[in-house]
Design a protein around this motif. Structure first.
Motif, PDB file in Angstrom:
ATOM      1  N   SER A  37       0.829  -1.220   0.000  1.00 58.64           N
ATOM      2  CA  SER A  37       0.000   0.000   0.000  1.00 58.64           C
ATOM      3  C   SER A  37       0.858   1.263   0.000  1.00 58.64           C
ATOM      4  N   ALA A  38       2.125   1.154   0.395  1.00 55.04           N
ATOM      5  CA  ALA A  38       3.008   2.334   0.355  1.00 55.04           C
ATOM      6  C   ALA A  38       3.244   2.802  -1.083  1.00 55.04           C
ATOM      7  N   MET A  39       2.954   1.933  -2.044  1.00 54.35           N
ATOM      8  CA  MET A  39       3.203   2.312  -3.440  1.00 54.35           C
ATOM      9  C   MET A  39       1.951   2.792  -4.167  1.00 54.35           C
ATOM     10  N   PHE A  40       0.821   2.818  -3.477  1.00 49.90           N
ATOM     11  CA  PHE A  40      -0.383   3.310  -4.148  1.00 49.90           C
ATOM     12  C   PHE A  40      -0.196   4.754  -4.595  1.00 49.90           C
ATOM     13  N   ASP A  41      -0.711   5.071  -5.757  1.00 48.29           N
ATOM     14  CA  ASP A  41      -0.660   6.441  -6.283  1.00 48.29           C
ATOM     15  C   ASP A  41      -1.841   7.219  -5.688  1.00 48.29           C
ATOM     16  N   VAL A  42      -1.705   7.567  -4.416  1.00 48.12           N
ATOM     17  CA  VAL A  42      -2.819   8.208  -3.694  1.00 48.12           C
ATOM     18  C   VAL A  42      -3.171   9.547  -4.339  1.00 48.12           C
ATOM     19  N   ASP A  43      -2.163  10.324  -4.733  1.00 51.68           N
ATOM     20  CA  ASP A  43      -2.439  11.620  -5.362  1.00 51.68           C
ATOM     21  C   ASP A  43      -3.232  11.448  -6.650  1.00 51.68           C
ATOM     22  N   GLY A  44      -2.837  10.480  -7.427  1.00 50.25           N
ATOM     23  CA  GLY A  44      -3.531  10.241  -8.686  1.00 50.25           C
ATOM     24  C   GLY A  44      -4.963   9.789  -8.467  1.00 50.25           C
ATOM     25  N   ILE A  45      -5.158   8.945  -7.463  1.00 50.83           N
ATOM     26  CA  ILE A  45      -6.515   8.448  -7.188  1.00 50.83           C
ATOM     27  C   ILE A  45      -7.381   9.571  -6.611  1.00 50.83           C
ATOM     28  N   ARG A  46      -6.772  10.411  -5.764  1.00 54.65           N
ATOM     29  CA  ARG A  46      -7.518  11.556  -5.231  1.00 54.65           C
ATOM     30  C   ARG A  46      -7.958  12.474  -6.375  1.00 54.65           C
ATOM     31  N   GLU A  50     -11.815  13.274  -7.422  1.00 50.61           N
ATOM     32  CA  GLU A  50     -12.313  14.651  -7.477  1.00 50.61           C
ATOM     33  C   GLU A  50     -12.885  14.972  -8.855  1.00 50.61           C
ATOM     34  N   ALA A  51     -12.185  14.539  -9.886  1.00 59.07           N
ATOM     35  CA  ALA A  51     -12.667  14.799 -11.252  1.00 59.07           C
ATOM     36  C   ALA A  51     -14.015  14.110 -11.469  1.00 59.07           C
ATOM     37  N   ALA A  52     -14.139  12.887 -10.963  1.00 54.20           N
ATOM     38  CA  ALA A  52     -15.407  12.151 -11.131  1.00 54.20           C
ATOM     39  C   ALA A  52     -16.549  12.898 -10.455  1.00 54.20           C
TER      40      ALA A  52
ATOM     41  N   ALA B  48     -15.939  13.639   2.598  1.00 55.98           N
ATOM     42  CA  ALA B  48     -15.717  12.342   3.253  1.00 55.98           C
ATOM     43  C   ALA B  48     -14.648  11.539   2.523  1.00 55.98           C
ATOM     44  N   SER B  49     -14.715  11.577   1.204  1.00 52.92           N
ATOM     45  CA  SER B  49     -13.745  10.842   0.405  1.00 52.92           C
ATOM     46  C   SER B  49     -12.341  11.427   0.587  1.00 52.92           C
ATOM     47  N   GLU B  50     -12.262  12.756   0.617  1.00 52.16           N
ATOM     48  CA  GLU B  50     -10.959  13.404   0.841  1.00 52.16           C
ATOM     49  C   GLU B  50     -10.400  13.046   2.221  1.00 52.16           C
ATOM     50  N   ALA B  51     -11.275  13.053   3.224  1.00 50.34           N
ATOM     51  CA  ALA B  51     -10.824  12.691   4.578  1.00 50.34           C
ATOM     52  C   ALA B  51     -10.307  11.256   4.612  1.00 50.34           C
ATOM     53  N   ALA B  52     -11.003  10.366   3.915  1.00 48.41           N
ATOM     54  CA  ALA B  52     -10.577   8.955   3.889  1.00 48.41           C
ATOM     55  C   ALA B  52      -9.190   8.831   3.267  1.00 48.41           C
ATOM     56  N   LEU B  53      -8.970   9.536   2.152  1.00 45.21           N
ATOM     57  CA  LEU B  53      -7.672   9.427   1.470  1.00 45.21           C
ATOM     58  C   LEU B  53      -6.576  10.172   2.221  1.00 45.21           C
ATOM     59  N   ARG B  54      -6.950  11.169   3.007  1.00 48.75           N
ATOM     60  CA  ARG B  54      -5.956  11.919   3.769  1.00 48.75           C
ATOM     61  C   ARG B  54      -5.566  11.173   5.044  1.00 48.75           C
ATOM     62  N   GLU B  55      -6.579  10.657   5.753  1.00 48.76           N
ATOM     63  CA  GLU B  55      -6.323  10.082   7.076  1.00 48.76           C
ATOM     64  C   GLU B  55      -5.864   8.634   7.035  1.00 48.76           C
ATOM     65  N   PHE B 274     -12.590   1.798  -0.496  1.00 50.60           N
ATOM     66  CA  PHE B 274     -12.659   3.225  -0.834  1.00 50.60           C
ATOM     67  C   PHE B 274     -14.075   3.748  -0.549  1.00 50.60           C
ATOM     68  N   ALA B 275     -15.071   3.014  -1.023  1.00 47.01           N
ATOM     69  CA  ALA B 275     -16.457   3.406  -0.760  1.00 47.01           C
ATOM     70  C   ALA B 275     -16.792   3.278   0.724  1.00 47.01           C
ATOM     71  N   GLN B 276     -16.295   2.223   1.370  1.00 47.77           N
ATOM     72  CA  GLN B 276     -16.588   2.022   2.793  1.00 47.77           C
ATOM     73  C   GLN B 276     -15.968   3.125   3.656  1.00 47.77           C
ATOM     74  N   ALA B 277     -14.727   3.479   3.358  1.00 44.60           N
ATOM     75  CA  ALA B 277     -14.059   4.516   4.152  1.00 44.60           C
ATOM     76  C   ALA B 277     -14.738   5.861   3.929  1.00 44.60           C
ATOM     77  N   THR B 278     -15.195   6.104   2.694  1.00 45.61           N
ATOM     78  CA  THR B 278     -15.939   7.327   2.404  1.00 45.61           C
ATOM     79  C   THR B 278     -17.247   7.360   3.198  1.00 45.61           C
ATOM     80  N   ALA B 279     -17.979   6.250   3.194  1.00 50.53           N
ATOM     81  CA  ALA B 279     -19.241   6.185   3.945  1.00 50.53           C
ATOM     82  C   ALA B 279     -18.993   6.364   5.445  1.00 50.53           C
ATOM     83  N   ALA B 280     -17.922   5.750   5.947  1.00 45.63           N
ATOM     84  CA  ALA B 280     -17.609   5.867   7.379  1.00 45.63           C
ATOM     85  C   ALA B 280     -17.323   7.313   7.755  1.00 45.63           C
TER      86      ALA B 280
END
Lengths: 405, 405
Positions: A37-46, A50-52, B48-55, B274-280
């Motif tokens: 999970s340390a290699m996930f492209d978190v910025d790209g997925i974020r 956001e675009a979606a 919520a999605s941003e918080a999930a990806l940040r935290e 991803f969806a679960q963490a967003t919902a949480a």
């Protein structure tokens, strides 16, 4: 409460028991089957998420077509086309909730209780259990370093007339083996000759370290007339982008795909449109090639470190082929010098020494080779890999722990 | 290619054919079974999605436990507790890929081919198909404006010894009916007396317009000793937050929950983390009460507009109970004054007039009442509802279209 008969087909305790031990503090684990999970492209997925939500919030959060979110089907079709697959329209694939669901839909669509299904020995554990829940009678086809042995596979097809043959042709789980080009073509010919469904599960094909592996069966199918009519392909973003999106896909002949779509409708209606729209935006943004390049480079280094350490720490007590891709070293204990020769026994001792892996036994649906083990090099860094394999060397030398009464 | 026998149990053409017509320009559709995407709390979900990806980017994008993402299980347990459910630990629920998957897991876990399953007549179409794919022999229990008729249900239980009884007790789909408090208690007593699994599917219970409906069977189970041992509850965020997350949950007695979890492991491994963490994060942020209040208010206005328009435009040619919650008006054509009395015929004529709904027939697993229809008031605004119902009134008056040869 009386449960359904099908539950009696499945046994899940072996690996579950082992995984309970992984919580022990300080354990170095080679047991997982997941990416780092340390290699996930978190910025790209974020950015993609956001675009979606910015461009298409209604579609990304509403119910969607069971077949999948159309922009994602288009991106996945282009992704496969870039890997040499010819003539793949977006309508020829459906999006699944991870490729695990593709397997489940194949079971639901094709397998009646008692039907024969041929799998590699060894193969992916969750495939064994998934198909057994539909009552499949599994038959094990032997493999070597070049994948399934085609002459024996043909004999088994003739003998058992299976509903389907399930293969992981590229960097197999757990075997790490890659089917040779010549065998790939022969398997496509077998499919046509025996009118047998071949399922190609390909979650690891993009994770190669040096040269690219041979083209997928799906890409090669254009060279073998009629083979596309018998070929199913399961793909996934889990190992290359992020498992948590649960985005996989299923490519199949039209009638089979229509039935699988109907089964999906009553399994989960559709895959998360939020995850699908995010994946579609990610692919559209063109970040995948750089992500793949980075992941390949890191895994290549770890695979090399694990191979080197195994050779230096375990010597002739272990035998394995250096992996050229994927996530796993598949090894065999030789018993040389009186060392432990049973993977299950070594797994117990290894836990005592602070290192974990999965013994090979449960990956066989029949005739298990108890001397085997699966080691994932994906999630530990090079230092941890060296330390873990050193512990494994210790475990190999340790006297057996006294048996409890 | 030979497919599995189970596919012969299912017929999906009726509604599919209708839905193909919905693309016609200018159609006002009351046919859907989904919430209005214009009311989604996009800002809240984005945050919520941003918080999930940040935290917790690793957890939100990695494989997760089949049982569900623990912080979401905790939030859902608190959400249910706030609705009067007592003693619900997070470990007593699993997260499912929409509540459709909860139904699928119940089928997989409990139903053998030929098993009897009692459902309401009418009931949710996808439940009928889902259970039939596992070979269930469905039995229809009659309902009235107060939900399933308990005396007749008890007779059917005695006669058929069903594997389970499936109910949508609150604002049923398609019936809109809500089971009375007294009947709820009797059903819990029946469960204990006959040792019968009762499945409470509750996607609409939070969508009430005036007073809250009676407590769920799950909340009431603490008043009926032993009933919790036979009770299954399916919940969902689809109708109250966003279907595209595909977040539902299943609450069941421990042994059943363990088996369902095992089945889920081989169905899709787990629901999108991803969806679960967003919902949480969404639930944790405390936005749900305001979202629910807003949605209730809008749907209440639309339900009222549809009821008023039906009365004024169709008069005594239609009979229905004004809905107190949910998404649907369930109506019956009376044939008064020689008007059309078959929902399927009216549906065909309505399309010609530019308005769509779903005839009631396919919602019955047996003994269909062809005079029925389901109208969703959720996705059209008040003006569109008035215009659509006026068109429906026209359709009712129109001479039958000439039959094609």
């Amino acid at each position: 409460m009386p449960f359904a008969q099908r539950l009696t087909q499945v046994e899940t305790s072996a690996i579950r028991e082992l995984f309970k031990l992984l919580g022990k503090p300080g354990i170095i684990s080679f047991a997982g089957g997941f990416p780092d999970s340390a290699m996930f492209d978190v910025d790209g997925i974020r950015a993609a998420s956001e675009a979606a939500l910015r461009e298409e919030p209604g579609a990304a959060l509403q119910y969607g077509a069971t077949e999948g979110y159309q922009p994602l089907r288009e991106q996945l079709s282009a992704f496969m086309t870039a890997k040499g697959v010819q003539g793949l329209a977006p309508e020829q694939l459906i999006v699944t909730t991870g490729s695990q669901q593709a397997l489940d839909l194949l079971g639901k669509t094709l397998i009646d209780p008692g039907d024969k299904v041929i799998v590699e020995g060894p193969t992916f554990l969750a495939t064994i259990q998934c198909f057994r829940l539909y009552g499949a009678d599994l038959v094990s086809a032997p493999i070597d370093a070049h994948g399934v042995q085609v002459d024996q596979l043909e004999q088994l097809i003739e003998q058992h007339a299976p509903k389907l043959v399930y293969l992981i042709p590229t960097f197999g789980n757990p075997s790490g083996a890659t089917l040779s080009l010549e065998r790939r073509k022969r398997i496509l010919e077998l499919a046509v000759k025996h009118r047998t469904v071949i399922v190609e599960d390909d979650p690891y094909g993009d994770l190669y370290f040096g040269e690219a592996p041979p083209p997928s069966l799906l890409a090669l199918s254009s060279e073998v007339p009629g083979s596309r009519d018998w070929l199913v392909h399961c793909g996934s973003l889990s190992k290359v982008l992020a498992p948590g999106l649960r985005v996989g896909w299923l490519i199949a002949p039209p009638e089979l795909l229509a039935h699988a779509t109907m089964c999906k409708q009553f399994s989960d209606a559709h895959t998360s449109t939020f995850a699908q729209a995010t994946a579609a935006q990610y692919l559209k943004a063109g970040r995948m090639p750089a992500t793949l390049a980075r992941v390949r480079e890191v895994y290549a280094r770890r695979a090399q470190a694990m191979g080197d350490a195994l050779r230096s720490e375990l010597g002739d007590a272990i035998d394995f082929v250096q992996p050229q891709g994927g996530l796993f070293v598949w090894a065999r204990l030789t018993g040389a010098g009186g060392a432990v020769a049973d993977g299950r026994e070594l797994a117990r001792r290894a836990i005592e020494q602070g290192v974990a892996f999965v013994p090979g036994t449960p990956f066989f649906c029949a005739q298990p080779d108890h001397a085997t083990l699966r080691l994932s090099f994906a999630t530990a860094d090079v230092e941890k890999i060296r330390e873990g394999i050193a512990r494994l060397g210790q475990a190999l030398q340790t006297a057996p722990a006294p048996q409890e009464a």
